[in-house]
Scaffold this motif. Structure first.
Motif, mmCIF file in Angstrom:
data_model
loop_
_atom_site.group_PDB
_atom_site.id
_atom_site.type_symbol
_atom_site.label_atom_id
_atom_site.label_comp_id
_atom_site.label_asym_id
_atom_site.label_seq_id
_atom_site.Cartn_x
_atom_site.Cartn_y
_atom_site.Cartn_z
ATOM 1 N N ALA A 1 3.428 14.722 0.950
ATOM 2 C CA ALA A 1 3.353 15.588 -0.224
ATOM 3 C C ALA A 1 2.429 16.757 0.094
ATOM 4 N N TYR A 2 3.004 17.897 0.398
ATOM 5 C CA TYR A 2 2.207 19.032 0.859
ATOM 6 C C TYR A 2 1.832 20.017 -0.246
ATOM 7 N N SER A 3 2.593 20.086 -1.311
ATOM 8 C CA SER A 3 2.269 21.010 -2.394
ATOM 9 C C SER A 3 1.767 20.211 -3.596
ATOM 10 N N LEU A 4 1.141 20.894 -4.535
ATOM 11 C CA LEU A 4 0.666 20.220 -5.737
ATOM 12 C C LEU A 4 1.831 19.614 -6.513
ATOM 13 N N VAL B 1 0.848 -1.196 0.000
ATOM 14 C CA VAL B 1 0.000 0.000 0.000
ATOM 15 C C VAL B 1 0.880 1.242 0.000
ATOM 16 N N TYR B 2 0.598 2.167 -0.915
ATOM 17 C CA TYR B 2 1.237 3.476 -0.922
ATOM 18 C C TYR B 2 0.192 4.495 -0.501
ATOM 19 N N TYR B 3 0.505 5.281 0.505
ATOM 20 C CA TYR B 3 -0.424 6.287 1.020
ATOM 21 C C TYR B 3 0.250 7.636 0.851
ATOM 22 N N ILE B 4 -0.336 8.527 0.074
ATOM 23 C CA ILE B 4 0.212 9.869 -0.111
ATOM 24 C C ILE B 4 -0.543 10.803 0.811
ATOM 25 N N GLU C 1 4.676 14.692 -8.197
ATOM 26 C CA GLU C 1 5.877 13.854 -8.214
ATOM 27 C C GLU C 1 5.622 12.525 -7.502
ATOM 28 N N ALA C 2 4.886 12.561 -6.398
ATOM 29 C CA ALA C 2 4.581 11.341 -5.654
ATOM 30 C C ALA C 2 3.710 10.406 -6.488
ATOM 31 N N LEU C 3 2.709 10.962 -7.177
ATOM 32 C CA LEU C 3 1.841 10.139 -8.026
ATOM 33 C C LEU C 3 2.623 9.511 -9.176
ATOM 34 N N ALA D 1 2.900 5.600 -9.739
ATOM 35 C CA ALA D 1 2.484 5.055 -11.029
ATOM 36 C C ALA D 1 3.617 4.241 -11.657
ATOM 37 N N LYS D 2 4.853 4.710 -11.516
ATOM 38 C CA LYS D 2 5.990 3.966 -12.051
ATOM 39 C C LYS D 2 6.113 2.612 -11.352
#
Length: 91
Positions: free
Chosen positions: A70-73, A51-54, A78-80, A84-85
């Motif tokens: 991840a606090y900024s858009l 599980v990846y939780y952002i 970048e996290a997404l 996805a990778k």
């Protein structure tokens, strides 16, 4: 497309979540997003899934979760991309 039951009310609405997909859950403050996702995460971890939780608010520190702060858009984007990778490697 395989749909995985989540062990939450999401199953009643959609049957679950799509396997090997990035899913965005959003809503107003206090509506229960964190509680819902922690319950789903525990359900999937108990079944042996990764599980990846952002986290965009800094309120999650759960053992066993891959929590990405991840606090900024830009950070969220970048996290997404990173998730996805990793998901594409599973296919």
């Amino acid at each position: 497309m395989t749909v995985l039951p989540t062990g939450t009310p999401i199953d009643v609405i959609s049957g679950g979540l799509r396997e090997k997909a990035v899913t965005l859950i959003y809503g107003p403050t206090g509506c229960g997003k964190t509680t819902l996702l922690l319950k789903m995460s525990k359900h999937f971890l108990d079944q042996g899934f990764k599980v990846y939780y952002i986290d965009t608010e800094g309120g999650v520190e759960e053992e066993g979760l891959n929590v990405i702060q991840a606090y900024s858009l830009k950070m969220q984007s970048e996290a997404l991309k990173e998730v996805a990778k990793n998901v594409s490697k599973l296919k």
